[in-house]
Design an enzyme around this catalytic site. Structure first.
Site, PDB file in Angstrom:
ATOM      1  N   ASP A 293       0.832  -1.196   0.000  1.00  0.00           N
ATOM      2  CA  ASP A 293       0.000   0.000   0.000  1.00  0.00           C
ATOM      3  C   ASP A 293       0.872   1.253   0.000  1.00  0.00           C
ATOM      4  OD1 ASP A 293      -2.641   1.047  -0.063  1.00  0.00           O
ATOM      5  OD2 ASP A 293      -2.333   1.764   1.964  1.00  0.00           O
TER       6      ASP A 293
ATOM      7  N   HIS B 127      -2.935  14.085   0.832  1.00  0.00           N
ATOM      8  CA  HIS B 127      -3.219  13.210   1.972  1.00  0.00           C
ATOM      9  C   HIS B 127      -2.011  13.124   2.901  1.00  0.00           C
ATOM     10  CE1 HIS B 127      -4.580   9.897   4.448  1.00  0.00           C
ATOM     11  NE2 HIS B 127      -3.459   9.259   4.168  1.00  0.00           N
TER      12      HIS B 127
ATOM     13  N   GLU C 296      -9.864   4.616   4.083  1.00  0.00           N
ATOM     14  CA  GLU C 296      -9.025   5.358   3.145  1.00  0.00           C
ATOM     15  C   GLU C 296      -9.484   4.992   1.744  1.00  0.00           C
ATOM     16  OE1 GLU C 296      -4.852   4.667   4.074  1.00  0.00           O
ATOM     17  OE2 GLU C 296      -4.928   6.208   5.645  1.00  0.00           O
TER      18      GLU C 296
ATOM     19  N   GLU D 112      -8.995   4.507  -1.863  1.00  0.00           N
ATOM     20  CA  GLU D 112      -7.797   4.301  -2.679  1.00  0.00           C
ATOM     21  C   GLU D 112      -8.149   3.620  -3.996  1.00  0.00           C
ATOM     22  OE1 GLU D 112      -4.477   2.586  -0.653  1.00  0.00           O
ATOM     23  OE2 GLU D 112      -4.937   3.581   1.245  1.00  0.00           O
TER      24      GLU D 112
ATOM     25  N   ASP E  67      -8.497   0.898   2.493  1.00  0.00           N
ATOM     26  CA  ASP E  67      -7.431   0.563   3.441  1.00  0.00           C
ATOM     27  C   ASP E  67      -7.910   1.006   4.829  1.00  0.00           C
ATOM     28  OD1 ASP E  67      -4.966  -0.031   4.601  1.00  0.00           O
ATOM     29  OD2 ASP E  67      -4.116   1.925   4.089  1.00  0.00           O
TER      30      ASP E  67
ATOM     31  N   ARG F 166      -6.849   4.702  13.622  1.00  0.00           N
ATOM     32  CA  ARG F 166      -5.918   5.828  13.828  1.00  0.00           C
ATOM     33  C   ARG F 166      -5.308   5.829  15.223  1.00  0.00           C
ATOM     34  NH1 ARG F 166      -4.949   6.667   8.682  1.00  0.00           N
ATOM     35  NH2 ARG F 166      -6.792   7.304   7.507  1.00  0.00           N
TER      36      ARG F 166
ATOM     37  N   GLN G  96      -2.654   3.262  15.176  1.00  0.00           N
ATOM     38  CA  GLN G  96      -1.600   3.778  14.293  1.00  0.00           C
ATOM     39  C   GLN G  96      -0.718   4.807  14.997  1.00  0.00           C
ATOM     40  OE1 GLN G  96      -3.255   5.442  10.698  1.00  0.00           O
ATOM     41  NE2 GLN G  96      -1.268   5.844   9.751  1.00  0.00           N
TER      42      GLN G  96
ATOM     43  N   LYS H 246      -3.509  -1.336  10.298  1.00  0.00           N
ATOM     44  CA  LYS H 246      -3.967  -1.430   8.914  1.00  0.00           C
ATOM     45  C   LYS H 246      -4.260  -2.857   8.471  1.00  0.00           C
ATOM     46  CE  LYS H 246      -2.678   2.889   7.426  1.00  0.00           C
ATOM     47  NZ  LYS H 246      -3.419   3.748   6.507  1.00  0.00           N
TER      48      LYS H 246
ATOM     49  N   THR I 261      -8.702  -5.262   4.522  1.00  0.00           N
ATOM     50  CA  THR I 261      -8.717  -4.353   3.370  1.00  0.00           C
ATOM     51  C   THR I 261      -9.852  -4.826   2.479  1.00  0.00           C
ATOM     52  OG1 THR I 261      -6.306  -4.169   3.488  1.00  0.00           O
ATOM     53  CG2 THR I 261      -7.362  -3.427   1.445  1.00  0.00           C
TER      54      THR I 261
ATOM     55  N   GLU J  38      -8.825  13.312   7.794  1.00  0.00           N
ATOM     56  CA  GLU J  38      -8.674  14.615   7.164  1.00  0.00           C
ATOM     57  C   GLU J  38      -9.946  15.451   7.298  1.00  0.00           C
ATOM     58  OE1 GLU J  38      -7.086  12.111   3.735  1.00  0.00           O
ATOM     59  OE2 GLU J  38      -6.374  14.118   3.206  1.00  0.00           O
TER      60      GLU J  38
END
Ligand code: MN
Length: 437
Positions: free
Chosen positions: A136, A143, A208, A210, A242, A246, A249, A262, A266, A383
């Site tokens: 990934d 981003h 996410e 993607e 993905d 957080r 993370q 992560k 997926t 975000e």
């Protein structure tokens, strides 16, 4: 990028009427590949091609194909798509051409094909590819900057970002097809106010948005793929979520990057839109602003600068449990384009192999969150809500900082350009289940 040919002709219609209504994501100009189980659910998986609201079952009818397409059609009888991928770009193109002609309204022998059509709503879609490896990337500078501000307010963009298409190795074992529920992960988290971490269900679960892509041609260990050949190694594209915890993370990622934040799941969309179907939507690579360094020579090619971008409109939506129960429509969270991505697909492939790393047929790449400059295009809640500090107000009065149990996240993607048929990716969606107890 592939050349434009008769398979892209916007005037071509199919004898499958639903492919011609101007609204379908799967007109005859698209022809994505997938793996499905026929209605009833007890038969073996089959390779299929989407056409309107039908699937062309590719496990029969080899006699309809000739030349290079014959071997590719026979490979379709060995799902998943890896056997077809191994046939190579020439065979992929010939198969696409002959499938297009077979499904064309001009085909006088449509009856021979009609019997291999299965209604799409009744079919169960399966993971289309056996995925040996999953990498990934982090290829959107917008981003990377937005996310970097959350984790490192003082230096959001690390000094290597504009030289290195940054990525991490993730887990093919936990890749799931759209529609499979996702279990909220638990892990070590340490809120800033707490002196020590604790093991608990993640509180900051995020998506996410993607673009995913599958490598269709391998390279030998020790032999880098030159950038001029890199995009040609890609068989096709999908939407990819993905999922990211957080809070896990933020505590675990230093110094080696994402791990348990992560790799718990997926999600990918079921239809693989071929590189050739996307040819009309090729565009210039994202133009680096003045002051940014040029990519190093092994990541730079005139052809990639001129046509290494792809204009794919990508959307993220949310459907909360409350909205679903009330019969409401999903709420649009963001819309952006893959053309805003800082590193091209070719640069990602070339970089990945630049040390001699060998890619295998079926390897899955994620682009990284496809955020643009404008807030409407920010493609994660991290975000959009500034890490839950500015929760999003939903139209039904609910609000979200991150994802709640019971929420469903839905991705859509499509390509549109004057003079060409609009094509789409189908959906990539999943509901969040409560953490394991
Ligand atoms: Mn990602």
């Amino acid at each position: 990028m592939n050349a434009i040919n008769e398979t892209h002709d916007p005037a071509r219609k199919s004898f499958v009427e639903s492919a011609n209504d101007g609204k379908t994501e799967f007109p005859i100009q698209n022809l994505p590949f997938g793996v499905f189980r026929a209605p009833g659910g007890h038969e073996a998986p089959r390779v299929g091609v989407a056409i309107g609201d039908m699937i062309l079952d590719m496990s029969h009818g080899w006699g309809l194909f000739h030349g290079d397409a014959r071997g590719a059609a026979e490979a379709c009888a060995q799902p998943p798509l890896n056997a077809l991928m191994k046939c190579g770009p020439k065979a992929w193109a010939e198969l696409r051409l002959q499938v297009s002609r077979l499904l064309s309204a001009d085909n006088a022998n449509a009856g021979a094909v009609q019997k291999w059509l299965v209604p799409m709503p009744a079919a169960e879609m399966l993971l289309p590819v056996s995925i040996p490896n999953f990498t990934d990337f982090f290829a959107s500078v917008f981003h990377a900057t937005n996310a970097g501000k959350m984790f490192r307010p003082d230096s959001p963009l690390l000094p290597n970002y504009k030289y290195v298409p940054v990525a991490y190795h993730s887990r093919p074992s936990s890749v799931r097809i759209s529609g499979t529920p996702v279990r909220r992960p638990s892990g070590q988290t340490k809120p800033a106010a707490d002196p020590v971490p604790a093991y608990r269900p993640a509180r900051s679960l995020d998506y996410e948005l993607e673009l995913g892509f599958y490598i269709g041609q391998s390279n030998e260990l020790g032999a880098p793929v030159p950038i001029s050949e890199a995009q040609g190694r890609v068989f096709g594209y999908c939407l990819l979520n993905d999922w990211s915890a957080r809070d896990i993370q933020g505590w675990e990622y230093q110094p080696l990057g994402p791990f348990l934040a992560k790799n718990f799941c997926t999600t990918v969309s079921p239809w693989v839109v071929t590189a050739e179907a996307l040819a009309p939507f090729a565009t210039a690579a994202y133009a680096r602003p003045g002051g940014d360094p040029a990519p190093l020579p092994h990541l730079d090619a005139p052809g990639d600068r001129a046509g290494g971008g792809i204009d794919i409109r990508m959307e993220a939506l949310i459907l909360t449990r409350k909205m679903r129960d009330a019969g409401q429509k999903p709420h649009l969270l963001s819309t952006g384009t893959f053309a805003d991505i800082y590193w091209t697909v070719a640069q990602m492939v070339a970089h990945h192999t630049s040390n001699g790393c060998n890619l295998e047929v079926g390897d899955l790449f994620g682009s990284g969150t496809v955020s643009g400059e404008a807030k409407e295009s920010w493609a994660s809640l991290l975000e959009l809500t500034k890490g839950a500090r500015e929760p999003l107000a939903l139209p039904n009065g609910e609000s979200r900082g991150f994802i709640d149990d019971g929420d469903e996240i839905i991705f859509r993607g499509h390509c549109e350009k004057a003079g060409f048929a609009r094509i789409g990716f189908g959906e990539c969606r999943a509901v969040i289940l409560p953490a394991h107890t």
